[in-house]
Design a protein around this motif. Structure first.
Motif, PDB file in Angstrom:
ATOM      1  N   TRP A 169      44.371  54.320  27.131  1.00 52.79           N
ATOM      2  CA  TRP A 169      44.167  55.578  26.402  1.00 52.79           C
ATOM      3  C   TRP A 169      44.922  56.740  27.042  1.00 52.79           C
ATOM      4  CZ3 TRP A 169      43.120  55.273  21.641  1.00 52.79           C
ATOM      5  CH2 TRP A 169      42.272  54.274  21.143  1.00 52.79           C
ATOM      6  N   TYR A 208      48.331  56.408  25.640  1.00 47.05           N
ATOM      7  CA  TYR A 208      48.293  56.854  24.234  1.00 47.05           C
ATOM      8  C   TYR A 208      48.303  58.383  24.182  1.00 47.05           C
ATOM      9  CZ  TYR A 208      46.076  57.648  19.645  1.00 47.05           C
ATOM     10  OH  TYR A 208      45.770  58.092  18.388  1.00 47.05           O
ATOM     11  N   GLU A 236      31.441  65.447  19.887  1.00 42.71           N
ATOM     12  CA  GLU A 236      32.458  64.514  19.384  1.00 42.71           C
ATOM     13  C   GLU A 236      32.567  63.321  20.330  1.00 42.71           C
ATOM     14  OE1 GLU A 236      36.300  66.046  18.271  1.00 42.71           O
ATOM     15  OE2 GLU A 236      37.033  64.026  17.802  1.00 42.71           O
ATOM     16  N   GLY A 262      34.697  60.510  21.615  1.00 43.47           N
ATOM     17  CA  GLY A 262      36.115  60.152  21.655  1.00 43.47           C
ATOM     18  C   GLY A 262      36.941  61.280  21.078  1.00 43.47           C
ATOM     19  N   GLY A 309      39.655  62.846  22.136  1.00 42.49           N
ATOM     20  CA  GLY A 309      41.089  62.965  22.362  1.00 42.49           C
ATOM     21  C   GLY A 309      41.416  64.310  23.003  1.00 42.49           C
ATOM     22  N   ASP A 353      35.413  62.062  26.221  1.00 45.39           N
ATOM     23  CA  ASP A 353      36.490  61.078  26.100  1.00 45.39           C
ATOM     24  C   ASP A 353      36.675  60.372  27.439  1.00 45.39           C
ATOM     25  OD1 ASP A 353      38.879  60.777  23.800  1.00 45.39           O
ATOM     26  OD2 ASP A 353      39.309  59.906  25.768  1.00 45.39           O
ATOM     27  N   LEU A 354      37.015  59.063  27.351  1.00 45.92           N
ATOM     28  CA  LEU A 354      37.153  58.316  28.610  1.00 45.92           C
ATOM     29  C   LEU A 354      38.524  58.469  29.241  1.00 45.92           C
ATOM     30  CD1 LEU A 354      38.961  55.600  28.003  1.00 45.92           C
ATOM     31  CD2 LEU A 354      36.789  54.624  27.375  1.00 45.92           C
ATOM     32  N   HIS A 407      43.540  62.739  28.369  1.00 43.55           N
ATOM     33  CA  HIS A 407      43.124  63.484  27.187  1.00 43.55           C
ATOM     34  C   HIS A 407      42.262  64.690  27.574  1.00 43.55           C
ATOM     35  CE1 HIS A 407      43.781  60.473  23.709  1.00 43.55           C
ATOM     36  NE2 HIS A 407      44.450  61.557  23.469  1.00 43.55           N
ATOM     37  N   ALA A 461      34.182  60.985  30.266  1.00 44.36           N
ATOM     38  CA  ALA A 461      33.205  59.900  30.447  1.00 44.36           C
ATOM     39  C   ALA A 461      33.343  58.891  29.319  1.00 44.36           C
ATOM     40  CB  ALA A 461      31.774  60.460  30.440  1.00 44.36           C
ATOM     41  N   ASP A 462      32.866  57.704  29.576  1.00 45.33           N
ATOM     42  CA  ASP A 462      32.653  56.732  28.505  1.00 45.33           C
ATOM     43  C   ASP A 462      31.433  57.201  27.705  1.00 45.33           C
ATOM     44  OD1 ASP A 462      33.112  53.523  27.859  1.00 45.33           O
ATOM     45  OD2 ASP A 462      31.081  54.247  27.492  1.00 45.33           O
ATOM     46  N   VAL A 463      31.497  57.078  26.382  1.00 49.68           N
ATOM     47  CA  VAL A 463      30.395  57.625  25.574  1.00 49.68           C
ATOM     48  C   VAL A 463      29.056  56.961  25.884  1.00 49.68           C
ATOM     49  CG1 VAL A 463      31.669  58.570  23.605  1.00 49.68           C
ATOM     50  CG2 VAL A 463      31.040  56.150  23.610  1.00 49.68           C
ATOM     51  N   ILE A 515      36.142  60.881  14.979  1.00 48.52           N
ATOM     52  CA  ILE A 515      37.278  60.812  14.047  1.00 48.52           C
ATOM     53  C   ILE A 515      38.232  59.751  14.575  1.00 48.52           C
ATOM     54  CG2 ILE A 515      39.124  62.130  12.951  1.00 48.52           C
ATOM     55  CD1 ILE A 515      37.468  64.692  13.566  1.00 48.52           C
ATOM     56  N   TRP A 516      38.120  58.551  14.054  1.00 46.48           N
ATOM     57  CA  TRP A 516      38.913  57.412  14.534  1.00 46.48           C
ATOM     58  C   TRP A 516      38.736  57.299  16.053  1.00 46.48           C
ATOM     59  CZ3 TRP A 516      42.483  54.695  11.103  1.00 46.48           C
ATOM     60  CH2 TRP A 516      42.413  55.159   9.784  1.00 46.48           C
TER      61      TRP A 516
HETATM   62  C1  LIG Z   1      42.576  57.046  18.195  1.00 49.19           C
HETATM   63  S1  LIG Z   1      42.023  58.203  19.403  1.00 49.19           S
HETATM   64  C2  LIG Z   1      41.327  59.506  18.381  1.00 49.19           C
HETATM   65  C3  LIG Z   1      41.143  60.787  19.143  1.00 49.19           C
HETATM   66  C4  LIG Z   1      40.667  61.994  18.319  1.00 49.19           C
HETATM   67  N1  LIG Z   1      39.385  61.772  17.706  1.00 49.19           N
HETATM   68  C5  LIG Z   1      41.705  62.396  17.288  1.00 49.19           C
HETATM   69  O1  LIG Z   1      41.393  62.367  16.101  1.00 49.19           O
HETATM   70  O2  LIG Z   1      42.815  62.747  17.701  1.00 49.19           O
HETATM   71  C6  LIG Z   1      40.585  57.393  20.059  1.00 49.19           C
HETATM   72  C7  LIG Z   1      39.959  58.167  21.213  1.00 49.19           C
HETATM   73  O3  LIG Z   1      38.717  57.549  21.559  1.00 49.19           O
HETATM   74  C8  LIG Z   1      38.610  57.544  22.976  1.00 49.19           C
HETATM   75  N2  LIG Z   1      37.673  56.473  23.339  1.00 49.19           N
HETATM   76  C9  LIG Z   1      37.774  55.153  23.045  1.00 49.19           C
HETATM   77  N3  LIG Z   1      36.721  54.488  23.537  1.00 49.19           N
HETATM   78  C10 LIG Z   1      35.934  55.413  24.152  1.00 49.19           C
HETATM   79  C11 LIG Z   1      34.713  55.357  24.860  1.00 49.19           C
HETATM   80  N4  LIG Z   1      34.071  54.193  25.020  1.00 49.19           N
HETATM   81  N5  LIG Z   1      34.199  56.488  25.380  1.00 49.19           N
HETATM   82  C12 LIG Z   1      34.859  57.684  25.235  1.00 49.19           C
HETATM   83  N6  LIG Z   1      36.016  57.805  24.570  1.00 49.19           N
HETATM   84  C13 LIG Z   1      36.555  56.687  24.039  1.00 49.19           C
HETATM   85  C14 LIG Z   1      40.033  57.326  23.463  1.00 49.19           C
HETATM   86  O4  LIG Z   1      40.237  57.727  24.800  1.00 49.19           O
HETATM   87  C15 LIG Z   1      40.825  58.178  22.465  1.00 49.19           C
HETATM   88  O5  LIG Z   1      40.950  59.508  22.913  1.00 49.19           O
END
Ligand SMILES: C[S@@+](CC[C@H](N)C(=O)[O-])C[C@H]1O[C@@H](n2cnc3c(N)ncnc32)[C@H](O)[C@@H]1O
Length: 219
Positions: free
Chosen positions: A11, A14, A54, A56, A58, A77-78, A82, A101-103, A120-121
């Motif tokens: 991530w 990304y 929110e 995740g 980003g 966000d993990l 980001h 953090a991890d959610v 959001i995704w």
């Molecule tokens: C596809 S991106 C979307 C980010 C944002 N919502 C956007 O629309 O731009 C997915 C996000 O989810 C975060 N993510 C994935 N698994 C996660 C978790 N277990 N805990 C926290 N964040 C997580 C990733 O680090 C990434 O920033």
């Protein structure tokens, strides 16, 4: 053979590839649930919560957009990259908070409560709903809303989906995503105590193009 995955590095990488539009454009385009520009529902899906979380977030554009309207907005966000970028871009907004953090870890330990949680995704797509949904529900105020968007399931492929996230050469790094038909999401949410669950696929602007799964439910 030892399994290897490294979600944080994935991530972080990304995060480094995201476009960097002007701040006003980032705010205008935030809180869009669909992957096509100016298409589908916008911020109105959240209603008018005073506090939001929110999952995740980003770079935090949606958190920032809410904070500029006076909402007390938190994003988790993990990816350290980001969260660093979120602080750099939006750290000047008094109502915006970003947590690295991890959610699942965050929701298991925080004492916070929110009127709305959304993704959001984001992390909802990448986390086992049987683990995540009870934690989310516990941290919502009674009647608080969960809203999330992600890709619809590929027909016939349901449940946990594993993909090699960096291709088929080099280090083994994979991510899991969870995919179900809308009626199954409604059942899962109801099983975890949510009420009024409603899930649908928002059609793409072109026929036969990939739509967007959108899910809403109340705690
Ligand atoms: C596809 S991106 C979307 C980010 C944002 N919502 C956007 O629309 O731009 C997915 C996000 O989810 C975060 N993510 C994935 N698994 C996660 C978790 N277990 N805990 C926290 N964040 C997580 C990733 O680090 C990434 O920033």
């Amino acid at each position: 053979m030892t399994a290897v995955t490294d979600l944080t590095t994935y991530w972080d990488r990304y995060a480094g590839q995201l476009p960097t539009p002007p701040r006003e454009d980032a705010l205008k385009d935030a809180l869009r649930w669909c992957q096509y520009p100016d298409h589908g529902p916008g911020p109105e899906l959240l209603g008018e919560p005073a506090t939001t979380l929110e999952l995740g977030c980003g770079r935090g554009d949606a958190v920032a957009a809410l904070a500029t309207t006076g909402v007390d907005a938190t994003g988790v966000d993990l990816s350290a990259e980001h969260v660093r970028a979120a602080h750099e871009w939006w750290g000047d907004l008094p109502n915006a908070r970003f947590v690295h953090a991890d959610v699942v870890d965050y929701l298991s330990t925080t004492r916070g409560r929110w009127e709305a949680a959304y993704s959001i995704w984001g992390a909802v797509w990448f986390t086992d709903p049987d683990v995540l949904l009870p934690l989310v529900r516990e941290r919502l105020v009674p009647g608080g809303r969960l809203t999330f968007a992600q890709a619809p399931a590929v027909p016939g492929a349901y449940g946990v989906q594993g993909i090699y996230a960096t291709g088929f050469r080099g280090r083994k790094v994979w991510v899991y995503r969870w995919a179900y038909e809308p009626e199954t999401w409604e059942e899962i949410l109801t099983r975890h105590g949510f009420t009024g669950a409603r899930a649908w696929v928002e059609p793409a602007p072109e026929p036969d193009h990939v739509g967007t799964l959108i899910v809403r439910a109340s705690a």
